[in-house]
Motif scaffolding. Structure first.
Motif, PDB file in Angstrom:
ATOM      1  N   GLY A 184      19.770 -39.084 -21.566  1.00 34.27           N
ATOM      2  CA  GLY A 184      18.655 -38.158 -21.558  1.00 34.27           C
ATOM      3  C   GLY A 184      17.512 -38.780 -22.322  1.00 34.27           C
ATOM      4  N   GLN A 185      16.321 -38.244 -22.139  1.00 38.70           N
ATOM      5  CA  GLN A 185      15.153 -38.843 -22.761  1.00 38.70           C
ATOM      6  C   GLN A 185      14.094 -37.783 -23.021  1.00 38.70           C
ATOM      7  OE1 GLN A 185      13.328 -41.687 -20.148  1.00 38.70           O
ATOM      8  NE2 GLN A 185      11.625 -42.074 -21.496  1.00 38.70           N
ATOM      9  N   ILE A 186      13.449 -37.907 -24.160  1.00 36.65           N
ATOM     10  CA  ILE A 186      12.221 -37.182 -24.459  1.00 36.65           C
ATOM     11  C   ILE A 186      11.189 -38.272 -24.701  1.00 36.65           C
ATOM     12  CG2 ILE A 186      11.045 -35.595 -26.023  1.00 36.65           C
ATOM     13  CD1 ILE A 186      13.834 -34.509 -26.778  1.00 36.65           C
ATOM     14  N   ALA A 187      10.149 -38.291 -23.880  1.00 39.41           N
ATOM     15  CA  ALA A 187       9.175 -39.371 -23.963  1.00 39.41           C
ATOM     16  C   ALA A 187       7.762 -38.822 -23.972  1.00 39.41           C
ATOM     17  CB  ALA A 187       9.342 -40.320 -22.778  1.00 39.41           C
ATOM     18  N   LEU A 188       6.917 -39.451 -24.781  1.00 40.21           N
ATOM     19  CA  LEU A 188       5.499 -39.146 -24.802  1.00 40.21           C
ATOM     20  C   LEU A 188       4.778 -40.360 -24.255  1.00 40.21           C
ATOM     21  CD1 LEU A 188       3.121 -37.327 -25.593  1.00 40.21           C
ATOM     22  CD2 LEU A 188       3.144 -38.452 -27.824  1.00 40.21           C
ATOM     23  N   GLY A 189       4.183 -40.205 -23.088  1.00 33.76           N
ATOM     24  CA  GLY A 189       3.396 -41.282 -22.494  1.00 33.76           C
ATOM     25  C   GLY A 189       1.956 -41.168 -22.929  1.00 33.76           C
ATOM     26  N   SER A 190       1.103 -41.960 -22.323  1.00 37.09           N
ATOM     27  CA  SER A 190      -0.308 -41.913 -22.692  1.00 37.09           C
ATOM     28  C   SER A 190      -0.974 -40.632 -22.210  1.00 37.09           C
ATOM     29  CB  SER A 190      -1.042 -43.130 -22.129  1.00 37.09           C
ATOM     30  OG  SER A 190      -0.943 -43.136 -20.716  1.00 37.09           O
ATOM     31  N   ALA A 191      -0.338 -39.912 -21.233  1.00 37.80           N
ATOM     32  CA  ALA A 191      -0.968 -38.700 -20.714  1.00 37.80           C
ATOM     33  C   ALA A 191       0.021 -37.582 -20.413  1.00 37.80           C
ATOM     34  CB  ALA A 191      -1.748 -39.037 -19.442  1.00 37.80           C
TER      35      ALA A 191
END
Length: 170
Positions: free
Chosen positions: A106-113
């Motif tokens: 699983g993943q929680i990711a903050l991208g540039s947008a």
């Protein structure tokens, strides 16, 4: 009580071969450096602060208030919770990956947008409050609120809301 020390000793260096046992505190001025890999260190750069460096750069910090930072030397608690894990990535963002021993991820990711919460296989995403499931996104993208089995009753229904008191659904 007399203590014996084997090795070469001078004013700046003590070389000891084998296992060393200390029966009291060991005082270190600033850091522990790995022999042969001098840009990797465990440091104590300020009072009540602990850091880990690899490649000559700080990677992890726990500060005197208990805040932990990955990729930042100034972890913050912007939510005011008193304890926080602050992960600072590059321009493309940062992520937390969670892996089970059977290979599920699983993943929680903050991208540039954007902010993304995802599973990498056919597992639902479940939200709980008060130790009870409240919302589920199943593996086909259907959303259930108040039910752990959101199912499409026709080809256009993707959201199911269930009332635990009357059994009514939408």
């Amino acid at each position: 009580t007399a203590r014996s020390v084997a090795g070469d000793i001078d004013a700046n260096t003590m070389v000891v071969a084998g296992i060393s046992t200390f029966i009291s505190d060991v005082n270190i001025a600033d850091k522990i450096i790995h022999t042969g890999d001098t840009n990797t260190a465990i440091r104590f750069p300020a009072a009540d602060t602990f850091t880990v460096e690899t490649g000559g750069s700080e990677r992890l910090r726990i500060d005197s208030s208990g805040l932990m930072g990955l990729g930042t030397n100034s972890p913050t608690d912007t939510g005011g919770y008193g304890r926080a894990l602050d992960i600072t990535g590059g321009a493309s963002g940062a992520a937390i990956y969670l892996r089970s021993s059977n290979g599920d991820t699983g993943q929680i990711a903050l991208g540039s947008a954007d902010l993304t919460i995802r599973t990498r296989q056919a597992d639902p995403i479940i939200f709980n409050t008060n130790n009870s499931e409240r919302l589920r996104i199943n593996t086909t993208g259907q959303i259930g609120i108040g039910t752990d089995d959101p199912t499409s009753h026709n080809t256009t229904t993707a959201l199911q809301i269930h009332d635990d008191y009357t059994g009514a659904g939408v």
